[in-house]
Design an enzyme around this catalytic site. Structure first.
Site, PDB file in Angstrom:
ATOM      1  N   CYS A 129      -4.161 -25.367  55.977  1.00  0.00           N
ATOM      2  CA  CYS A 129      -3.911 -25.461  54.809  1.00  0.00           C
ATOM      3  C   CYS A 129      -4.078 -24.883  54.066  1.00  0.00           C
ATOM      4  CB  CYS A 129      -2.975 -26.908  54.637  1.00  0.00           C
ATOM      5  SG  CYS A 129      -1.932 -26.928  53.101  1.00  0.00           S
ATOM      6  N   CYS A 201       2.538 -22.009  55.703  1.00  0.00           N
ATOM      7  CA  CYS A 201       3.616 -20.773  54.998  1.00  0.00           C
ATOM      8  C   CYS A 201       3.698 -19.447  55.061  1.00  0.00           C
ATOM      9  CB  CYS A 201       3.361 -21.254  53.091  1.00  0.00           C
ATOM     10  SG  CYS A 201       3.533 -22.549  52.637  1.00  0.00           S
ATOM     11  N   SER A 477       0.361 -21.207  43.201  1.00  0.00           N
ATOM     12  CA  SER A 477       0.440 -20.871  43.912  1.00  0.00           C
ATOM     13  C   SER A 477       0.937 -19.074  44.836  1.00  0.00           C
ATOM     14  CB  SER A 477       2.279 -21.559  44.993  1.00  0.00           C
ATOM     15  OG  SER A 477       2.189 -21.134  45.830  1.00  0.00           O
TER      16      SER A 477
END
Length: 574
Positions: A129, A201, A477
């Protein structure tokens, strides 16, 4: 790999395995089932960010076992340990995000302490992550023992009624839902299909950006950072890394032989070329800091300015990490950049060879449109741009990949935390043409420099992504899109210009010229500053308070210790 006999006379593990005085230490190792031969081999730390917090990390324990097999096959003794992660997708949009950036420092510190305490000779680090990737790489260059980085891999895209989706679509769905453009039933359906597998992601958000960096900077094996988490080939990369770490031990190739100024420039180049996350402008200076190399936001921005944007990846483009891997991976991206003079080919990597040597046999794939040739880019300048002006003397950063307009002028609408702005956005209590300002969210003021994806995604979901701009001394982000400027410095908490903005002040942002200005004179700013007082962050103790006490400016990576310039000797030389 040929069997090797390692001389431990200069390896850290000699302090716990060699000589009569270390009999008590060896007894502990025997208690864990090690043989005499294993005890007297090099000890390799296999550091994993495994946890059950999110899909980003859930496959790391399995991959660590493959690393250990590779280490053992090459006459090393693997010692597995775990460190923390804070997963941004779950921490996003509430106070949990204050833990995110601080976790990068805790990861680096905890890996350092584990390695030091047990005298391991090398490290293979697995991370999944956002902050765990730079945190692990920071630990590697700080310790300066032979090191190889392994990315846990990206998630596979979901499918919503025949259309590919990522978690970016989930955050934007919240915005659509808030204005009645998505029903409760549709929101419930998409949230159940958006994330269908293990992995980080899937688009070029922060995790995949820093994974791309890991190959370009030379700390990861070629192709290893592109393979999605569920792909079985990941175990082959992991086993290969385990074997190769023993080659690095034998040849004494260390991270600071690899992470040079040129390597950092290569890393910034692939970020810009891939339309990567603005967070790289925070993490690259932090990695450089561990080496004692001066490489700040402005150095990163200068490379961004001269680099073409060539990878058509989400959030600004069409594709996800899986797609790039399947057409040739990160080496395909790097090869065209190298061929057209954008990379330093003479940088050493963990293969023991240079970038140019690694890429020598990579051939261009004309049967794909994920990566464009560097001489025929999507845009001539990179997907990320640095800004500077009287509102940000210490710089700011914006992702321009996918933006239709690169200039914006409008009146300020000021909020002193993310929650206040998100509430206004949720109620559609803003006007087209405004510049929304979120301040007191910097490294020290937040504390923790939160990301603002919940707010930016809500704006985009409401159809206002190109109708307003947003600036902050916090972060965005990698999934953020729209005209969003982060890392504004100096931050509000230390009295930077952003602290003295007032509603209605006219702000001009020019991502072509790299300028962010406000129509307020120096004299007026000085007058406003007379009434300004520092604000209480709300934390009087604990880890986040401790982070706020030591953290430096975003321009230099928001780091918390003196770094390579302050050290007297590296751990590798104890």
């Amino acid at each position: 790999m040929d069997a090797k006999v390692f001389d431990k006379a200069k390896l850290p593990s000699r302090h716990v395995t060699e000589g009569p005085a270390r009999a008590p230490h060896r007894s502990y190792l025997y208690a864990m089932g090690l043989t005499k031969a294993q005890i007297h081999q090099p000890l390799v730390g296999v550091a994993s960010c495994w946890n059950e917090a999110a899909p980003c990390n859930i496959s790391l324990m399995r991959q660590a076992q493959a690393v250990k097999k590779g280490v053992a096959a090459a006459n090393g003794t693997p010692r597995e340990f775990c460190t923390i992660t804070v997963t941004d997708g779950i921490a996003m949009g509430h106070e949990g995000m204050k833990s995110s950036l601080a976790s990068r420092e805790v990861i680096a510190d905890s890996v350092e302490l584990t390695m030091r305490g047990h005298c391991y000779d090398a490290i293979v680090g697995l991370a999944g992550c956002d902050k765990s990737l730079p945190g692990m790489m920071m630990a590697m260059v700080r310790l300066n023992v032979p090191s190889i980085f392994i990315y846990g891999g990206s998630i596979l895209p979901g499918s919503f009624r025949g259309q590919p989706v990522t978690v970016q679509d989930m955050f934007e769905a919240v915005g659509k839902h808030s204005v009645g453009a998505m029903s409760d039933e549709d929101l419930d359906e998409i949230e159940q299909v958006a994330c269908p597998s293990a992995g980080a992601c899937g688009a070029q958000f922060t995790a995949n950006t820093m994974a791309t960096v890991s190959e370009a900077i030379g700390l990861a094996l070629p192709y290893s950072a592109g393979a999605p988490a569920p792909y079985e080939i990941r175990d082959k990369f992991c086993a290969a890394a385990g074997e190769q770490i023993m080659e690095l031990v034998a040849r004494n190739i260390r991270p600071r032989d690899i992470v040079t100024r040129k390597a950092l420039e290569n890393a910034a180049t692939v970020v810009a070329a891939s339309g990567g996350s603005t967070n790289a402008a925070l993490h690259l200076p932090a990695i450089a800091h561990e080496c004692g190399i001066e490489f700040d936001l402005f150095d990163v921005a200068e490379i961004f300015k001269r680099t073409p944007y060539i990878a058509d990846l989400k959030p600004g483009g069409k594709y996800v990490a899986k797609d790039m891997f399947e057409v040739g991976g990160i080496p395909l991206l790097m090869k065209t950049l190298l061929d057209h003079g954008y990379l330093h080919g003479d940088c050493l990597t963990v293969t023991g060879r240079t970038i140019a040597e690694n890429l020598e046999k990579v051939r261009w794939n004309p049967e794909q449109d994920v990566v464009y040739p560097a001489d025929k880019p999507i845009t001539r300048t990179g997907g990320v741009v640095g800004l500077k002006g009287n509102l940000a003397p210490d710089g700011a950063i914006v992702k321009v990949a996918g933006l239709k307009t690169l200039k914006f002028t409008g009146p300020a609408r000021c909020f002193d935390n993310e929650e206040a702005c998100f509430e206004a956005v949720s109620k559609r209590d803003y006007k087209d043409g405004e510049v929304l300002v979120i301040r007191y969210e910097g490294p020290k003021g937040g504390p923790g420099m939160r990301e603002m994806l919940a707010t930016t995604a809500a704006l985009y979901g409401q159809g206002a992504g190109d109708k307003v701009a947003l600036i902050t001394d916090g972060r965005f982000s990698g999934a953020t899109r729209g005209f969003c400027i982060g890392h504004v410095g100096p931050e509000a908490a230390v009295g930077g210009p952003i602290a003295h903005l007032r509603d209605g002040d006219v702000i001009t942002i020019d991502a072509v010229e790299g300028v962010i200005e406000v129509a307020v004179s120096d004299e007026e700013f000085a007058e406003r500053a007379k009434d300004w007082k520092p604000r209480d962050s709300g934390f009087g103790s604990g880890a986040i308070w401790k982070f706020a006490q030591g953290v430096g400016p975003a321009r230099f990576g928001a780091v918390t210790h003196p770094g390579g310039k302050g050290e007297r000797r590296t751990y590798a030389d104890v």
